[in-house]
Design a protein around this motif. Structure first.
Motif, short mmCIF file in Angstrom:
data_model
loop_
_atom_site.label_atom_id
_atom_site.label_comp_id
_atom_site.label_asym_id
_atom_site.label_seq_id
_atom_site.Cartn_x
_atom_site.Cartn_y
_atom_site.Cartn_z
N LEU A 61 0.82 -1.21 0.00
CA LEU A 61 0.00 0.00 0.00
C LEU A 61 0.85 1.26 0.00
O LEU A 61 0.48 2.27 -0.58
CB LEU A 61 -0.96 0.00 1.20
CG LEU A 61 -2.02 -1.08 1.23
CD1 LEU A 61 -3.23 -0.61 2.00
CD2 LEU A 61 -2.45 -1.53 -0.14
N GLN A 62 2.02 1.19 0.65
CA GLN A 62 2.92 2.35 0.58
C GLN A 62 3.31 2.61 -0.86
O GLN A 62 3.46 3.75 -1.29
CB GLN A 62 4.17 2.10 1.42
CG GLN A 62 4.00 2.44 2.88
CD GLN A 62 5.28 2.27 3.65
OE1 GLN A 62 6.37 2.36 3.12
NE2 GLN A 62 5.14 2.01 4.95
N ALA A 63 3.47 1.52 -1.61
CA ALA A 63 3.87 1.68 -3.00
C ALA A 63 2.67 2.06 -3.87
O ALA A 63 2.70 3.04 -4.59
CB ALA A 63 4.49 0.39 -3.51
N TYR A 64 1.60 1.25 -3.78
CA TYR A 64 0.50 1.45 -4.72
C TYR A 64 -0.37 2.65 -4.41
O TYR A 64 -0.96 3.25 -5.29
CB TYR A 64 -0.35 0.18 -4.81
CG TYR A 64 -0.02 -0.59 -6.08
CD1 TYR A 64 -0.21 0.01 -7.31
CD2 TYR A 64 0.49 -1.87 -6.05
CE1 TYR A 64 0.11 -0.64 -8.48
CE2 TYR A 64 0.81 -2.54 -7.21
CZ TYR A 64 0.61 -1.91 -8.43
OH TYR A 64 0.93 -2.55 -9.59
N LEU A 65 -0.52 2.98 -3.12
CA LEU A 65 -1.32 4.15 -2.80
C LEU A 65 -0.43 5.34 -2.44
O LEU A 65 -0.88 6.35 -1.95
CB LEU A 65 -2.27 3.83 -1.64
CG LEU A 65 -3.26 2.72 -1.97
CD1 LEU A 65 -4.07 2.35 -0.75
CD2 LEU A 65 -4.19 3.14 -3.10
N GLY A 66 0.87 5.16 -2.65
CA GLY A 66 1.79 6.25 -2.41
C GLY A 66 2.52 6.58 -3.69
O GLY A 66 1.99 7.27 -4.56
N THR A 67 3.68 5.98 -3.86
CA THR A 67 4.53 6.33 -5.00
C THR A 67 3.83 6.11 -6.35
O THR A 67 4.02 6.89 -7.26
CB THR A 67 5.82 5.49 -4.98
OG1 THR A 67 5.45 4.13 -4.94
CG2 THR A 67 6.66 5.82 -3.77
N ASN A 68 3.02 5.06 -6.43
CA ASN A 68 2.38 4.78 -7.73
C ASN A 68 1.44 5.91 -8.14
O ASN A 68 1.15 6.09 -9.32
CB ASN A 68 1.61 3.47 -7.67
CG ASN A 68 1.20 3.00 -9.04
OD1 ASN A 68 2.00 3.00 -9.97
ND2 ASN A 68 -0.06 2.65 -9.19
N THR A 116 3.96 11.71 0.75
CA THR A 116 3.90 12.06 2.16
C THR A 116 3.18 10.94 2.91
O THR A 116 2.19 10.39 2.41
CB THR A 116 3.10 13.36 2.40
OG1 THR A 116 1.81 13.19 1.82
CG2 THR A 116 3.78 14.55 1.77
N PRO A 117 3.67 10.57 4.10
CA PRO A 117 3.00 9.53 4.87
C PRO A 117 1.53 9.86 5.12
O PRO A 117 0.69 8.97 5.09
CB PRO A 117 3.79 9.50 6.18
CG PRO A 117 5.13 10.01 5.82
CD PRO A 117 4.92 11.00 4.72
#
Lengths: 623, 130
Positions: free
Chosen positions: A330-337, A342-343
């Motif tokens: 989720l950090q990747a897919y809902l963040g960087t992707n 930002t957290p």
């Protein structure tokens, strides 16, 4: 009866409202163990002949919640959800953590088989041998947190009334769906707690199609007895001792992977995989700890790893967003992707996705896909109902996620998942949009890229997997090696967390299996005789597909086109998957798995495994 | 765990006045001189449930199959929960000697504890979840 099994399965027919107990022969349980393997067997037995005609979202589909013999004994128990997948139209064994599997086994069941379709919303309430199909209209339409609160209250009240002298009841374990599942969104999950979810496969939509809002189970018995309890205890102790030494996930959660294997090794999706590298220092795990974590140690029953953390955004524009970790995916897919670095934005997105009952990985993939089309001006604001889908704008992405869950406007198209949305939008725009869809056989690729070659998946991991882009079930060679799909089948069939197999001895899981069931099992036997059966069944059902979608053998065993574009930046700049190497390896894999040049299981292979009826069904595909 | 994330051990706090022991009609409950824990005489217990009502935290609960009550007996002075908690490095549990303190303050109902924890973790919204 084999030891380690409760011995009976619960079958609930929602059309007639009747429940009964089912048993399986020892040979079936020995060959397919449980969970994913048994799911493939049950589905083939029940739907095999009419697999191509069975609609995943129709009443004919069979929804399975299965445990395995190791659930509850092996630290980190899970439950495997399966059925005919509305995403790949094959079988996906999707596991979710939590106490559900353990409670179910304590209640005396090895699994639940749900058939038929209810007319009004219902939920299943199981207390040991008491099984009840109850009205759930109160909870229908509610989001995840409200559903859990209402269900916990109702179940505790019920238990208190029925057993007034017992004292305080610990709440039952539950699986439920959010609004996305009710609206038959193909990326909907079967959720447990607030943020645990069985995402791959889209079984939330299957539950929604059956109008089954939730299952609550309370078991007061013991776990089914293990054959050799002393040995089991010793093995559990050995595993725990090993885990306690490993600080990576215990201390930092699986999100530490986001930095160690994802970002540093250049395999994390950035802006819909246009890049796999970023050096945003604001997104390291330590930033999560400082800014959003309110609880550092959180785990499900019996798990020494405690990779879960509780994150809350307490101030600012995303105030009130609650989720667990978020974990690496989720950090990747809902963040960087989505270009969010930002957290707070990441936690906000994760909490919205949880609330709506969507799959973080696959919805993140769809959102990224839509945002890239917006970036390339293929989709304009009018297509997106006036939303300006800029990279990094968490609020807008949140709005679009809501549209997807309720199937409003453009959300109705995107709710079909990346592959189907790409086809539909492509038809509307009269162009081929599949190059922008990063998926394999209808299932979005997990957040572990193959281009840099430094992460664990191999170049054929997703192309040859029987579960498509599932990153927890990746194909690899040799077939009896550590990175092979057959080993993943053991995790999903014994049904325990695959995070607890890191760093243990090579044959540890087979020893564990022997201690619990009393049946000796070697790695060789598992690979050559048992797991391979599950693999062939899954492959056969994946190729049969239907009715709305059919995969071509070989032609669809490919990586998404994006993986052949060279990496544009970072330490591995210019690296990409090599087409000829991929082709060569796929051929090798077909050979090893006993498939012909087109990837269809050979007659000789199937007959050798005693799967004669599968062979009949495969005959048409071979020509 | 009424609310995910807000788990806590719901255990006997060994109040000084032992309301459960006083409420027991069959004298099945007694206090251990060595640990101060409440001991259950399984033969004398009739599973009437009076100790549950008497307990300020509703801590005792019935054995699911047999007819007797279950109360933490501190494992005769060597609590296994403390052992595994230390071993795992969580360090939530600790063994302490009995001091001058109002231990009944720790005997609380799960709803109350959850409410406090939720408010602490999730902010003002947290209390709605219970």
């Amino acid at each position: 009866m084999i030891e380690g099994y409760a011995g009976k399965f619960l079958e609930a027919n929602l059309s007639s409202g009747k429940t009964k107990n089912v048993r399986f022969d020892d040979e079936v349980l020995r060959d397919y163990v449980g969970g994913r393997g048994l799911a493939a067997k049950i589905l083939w037995d029940r739907l095999g002949r009419r697999w191509e005609k069975a609609k995943p979202l129709g009443p004919e589909n069979v929804l399975l919640f299965l445990t395995g013999p190791l659930t509850g004994y092996y630290p980190g128990g899970r439950i495997c959800v399966s059925g005919k997948s509305p995403q790949s139209n094959g079988v996906v064994g999707s596991t979710v953590g939590g106490e559900f599997g353990v409670e179910l086994r304590c209640a005396g069941y090895d699994g639940i088989i749900v058939t038929g379709q209810s007319e009004k919303p219902v939920y299943l309430f199981i207390k040991d041998a008491d099984v009840e199909i109850r009205d759930a209209s109160k909870m229908w339409g509610k989001d995840a947190k409200q559903t859990m609160t209402l269900l916990t209250r109702e179940c505790r009240e019920l238990l208190r009334k029925r057993y007034p002298l017992f004292g305080e009841w610990r709440e039952p374990a539950m699986l439920y769906i959010g609004p996305a599942g009710e609206n038959l969104v193909r990326t909907a999950v079967v959720a447990a707690k607030w943020a645990h979810a069985a995402g791959y496969g889209g079984y939330g939509a299957v539950m929604g199609s059956k109008k089954l809002k939730a299952i609550a189970v309370k078991g007061t018995g013991q776990l089914p007895e293990a054959a050799n309890m002393k040995k089991t205890e010793k093995l559990i102790q050995e595993l725990c001792d090993g885990v306690y030494e490993n600080e990576l996930w215990r201390r930092w959660g699986t999100g530490s992977g986001g930095y160690e294997v994802g970002a540093k090794m250049s395999s994390e999706p950035v802006r819909n995989w246009q890049d796999e590298w970023h050096d945003e220092k604001s997104f390291g795990v330590d930033k999560f700890e400082d800014r959003v974590w309110v609880k550092q140690c959180w785990s499900d029953f019996g798990c020494p790893t405690n990779c879960l953390k509780v994150s809350v955004v307490k101030t600012g524009k995303f105030k009130g967003a609650i989720t667990d970790n978020p974990d690496y995916e989720l950090q990747a897919y809902l963040g960087t992707n989505l270009g969010i670095f930002t957290p707070e934005g990441n936690v906000y997105m994760a909490s919205i996705i949880d609330d709506l009952g969507l799959c973080g990985i696959q919805t993140g993939n769809v959102l990224g896909f839509a945002a890239e089309l917006y970036q390339r001006r293929i989709l304009i604001e009018d297509d997106l109902d006036g939303l300006k889908l800029k990279w990094g704008d968490a609020e807008t992405f949140g709005k679009l996620a809501r549209k997807i869950a309720y199937r409003e406007g453009v959300g109705d198209v995107l709710a079909e998942g990346t592959y189907r949305a790409a086809l539909k939008l492509g038809k509307m725009k009269r162009m081929d949009l599949l190059p922008y869809a990063v998926q394999s056989k209808g299932i979005s690729i997990g957040a572990h890229g193959i281009r840099s070659g430094k992460d664990y998946p191999d170049i054929i991991s997703y192309a040859c997997s029987v579960q498509g882009g599932d990153h927890t079930s990746t194909a690899g060679l040799p077939l009896d090696g550590g990175g092979s799909e057959l080993m993943e089948i053991f995790n999903d069939s014994g049904v325990y967390c695959n995070f607890n197999v890191f760093g243990v001895r090579r044959n540890f899981r087979f020893e564990f299996y022997k201690a619990v069931t009393g049946l000796p099992l070697t790695r060789k036997e598992w690979c050559n005789k048992r797991a391979i059966k599950t693999l062939q069944l899954q492959r056969a059902m994946l190729l049969l597909g239907g009715p709305d979608l059919k995969w071509k053998p070989k032609a669809d065993d490919v990586n998404p086109p994006r993986f052949y574009e060279p990496l544009p930046s970072g330490p591995y700049k210019g690296k990409t998957a090599d087409r000829s190497a991929v082709k060569e390896k796929i051929k090798e894999y077909y050979n090893a798995a006993g498939w012909d040049a087109n990837g269809v299981p050979k007659s000789k292979t199937l007959k050798g495994l005693g799967l004669d009826d599968v062979d009949d069904a495969m005959r048409e595909l071979r020509t | 765990m009424l609310v995910p994330g807000a788990e806590f051990p719901h255990l006997c706090a060994q109040c000084e006045d032992y309301p459960c022991v006083r409420a027991c009609p069959t004298s099945a409950l007694s206090v251990s001189e060595y640990t101060g824990a409440v001991l259950v005489n399984n033969k004398a217990c009739t599973a009437c449930g009076k100790c549950i009502t008497a307990c300020p935290g509703r801590v005792p609960h019935m054995h699911p199959i047999e007819k007797r009550i279950l109360i933490c007996d501190l494992c005769d002075g060597d609590p296994q929960c403390v052992r595994v908690c230390r071993e795992g490095g969580w360090n939530v549990f600790k063994k302490v000697t009995r001091r001058e303190q109002t231990y009944s303050l720790y005997a609380r109902k799960p709803e109350e504890v959850t409410q406090d924890l939720c408010a602490k973790f999730y902010g003002e919204k947290g209390e709605d979840f219970v």
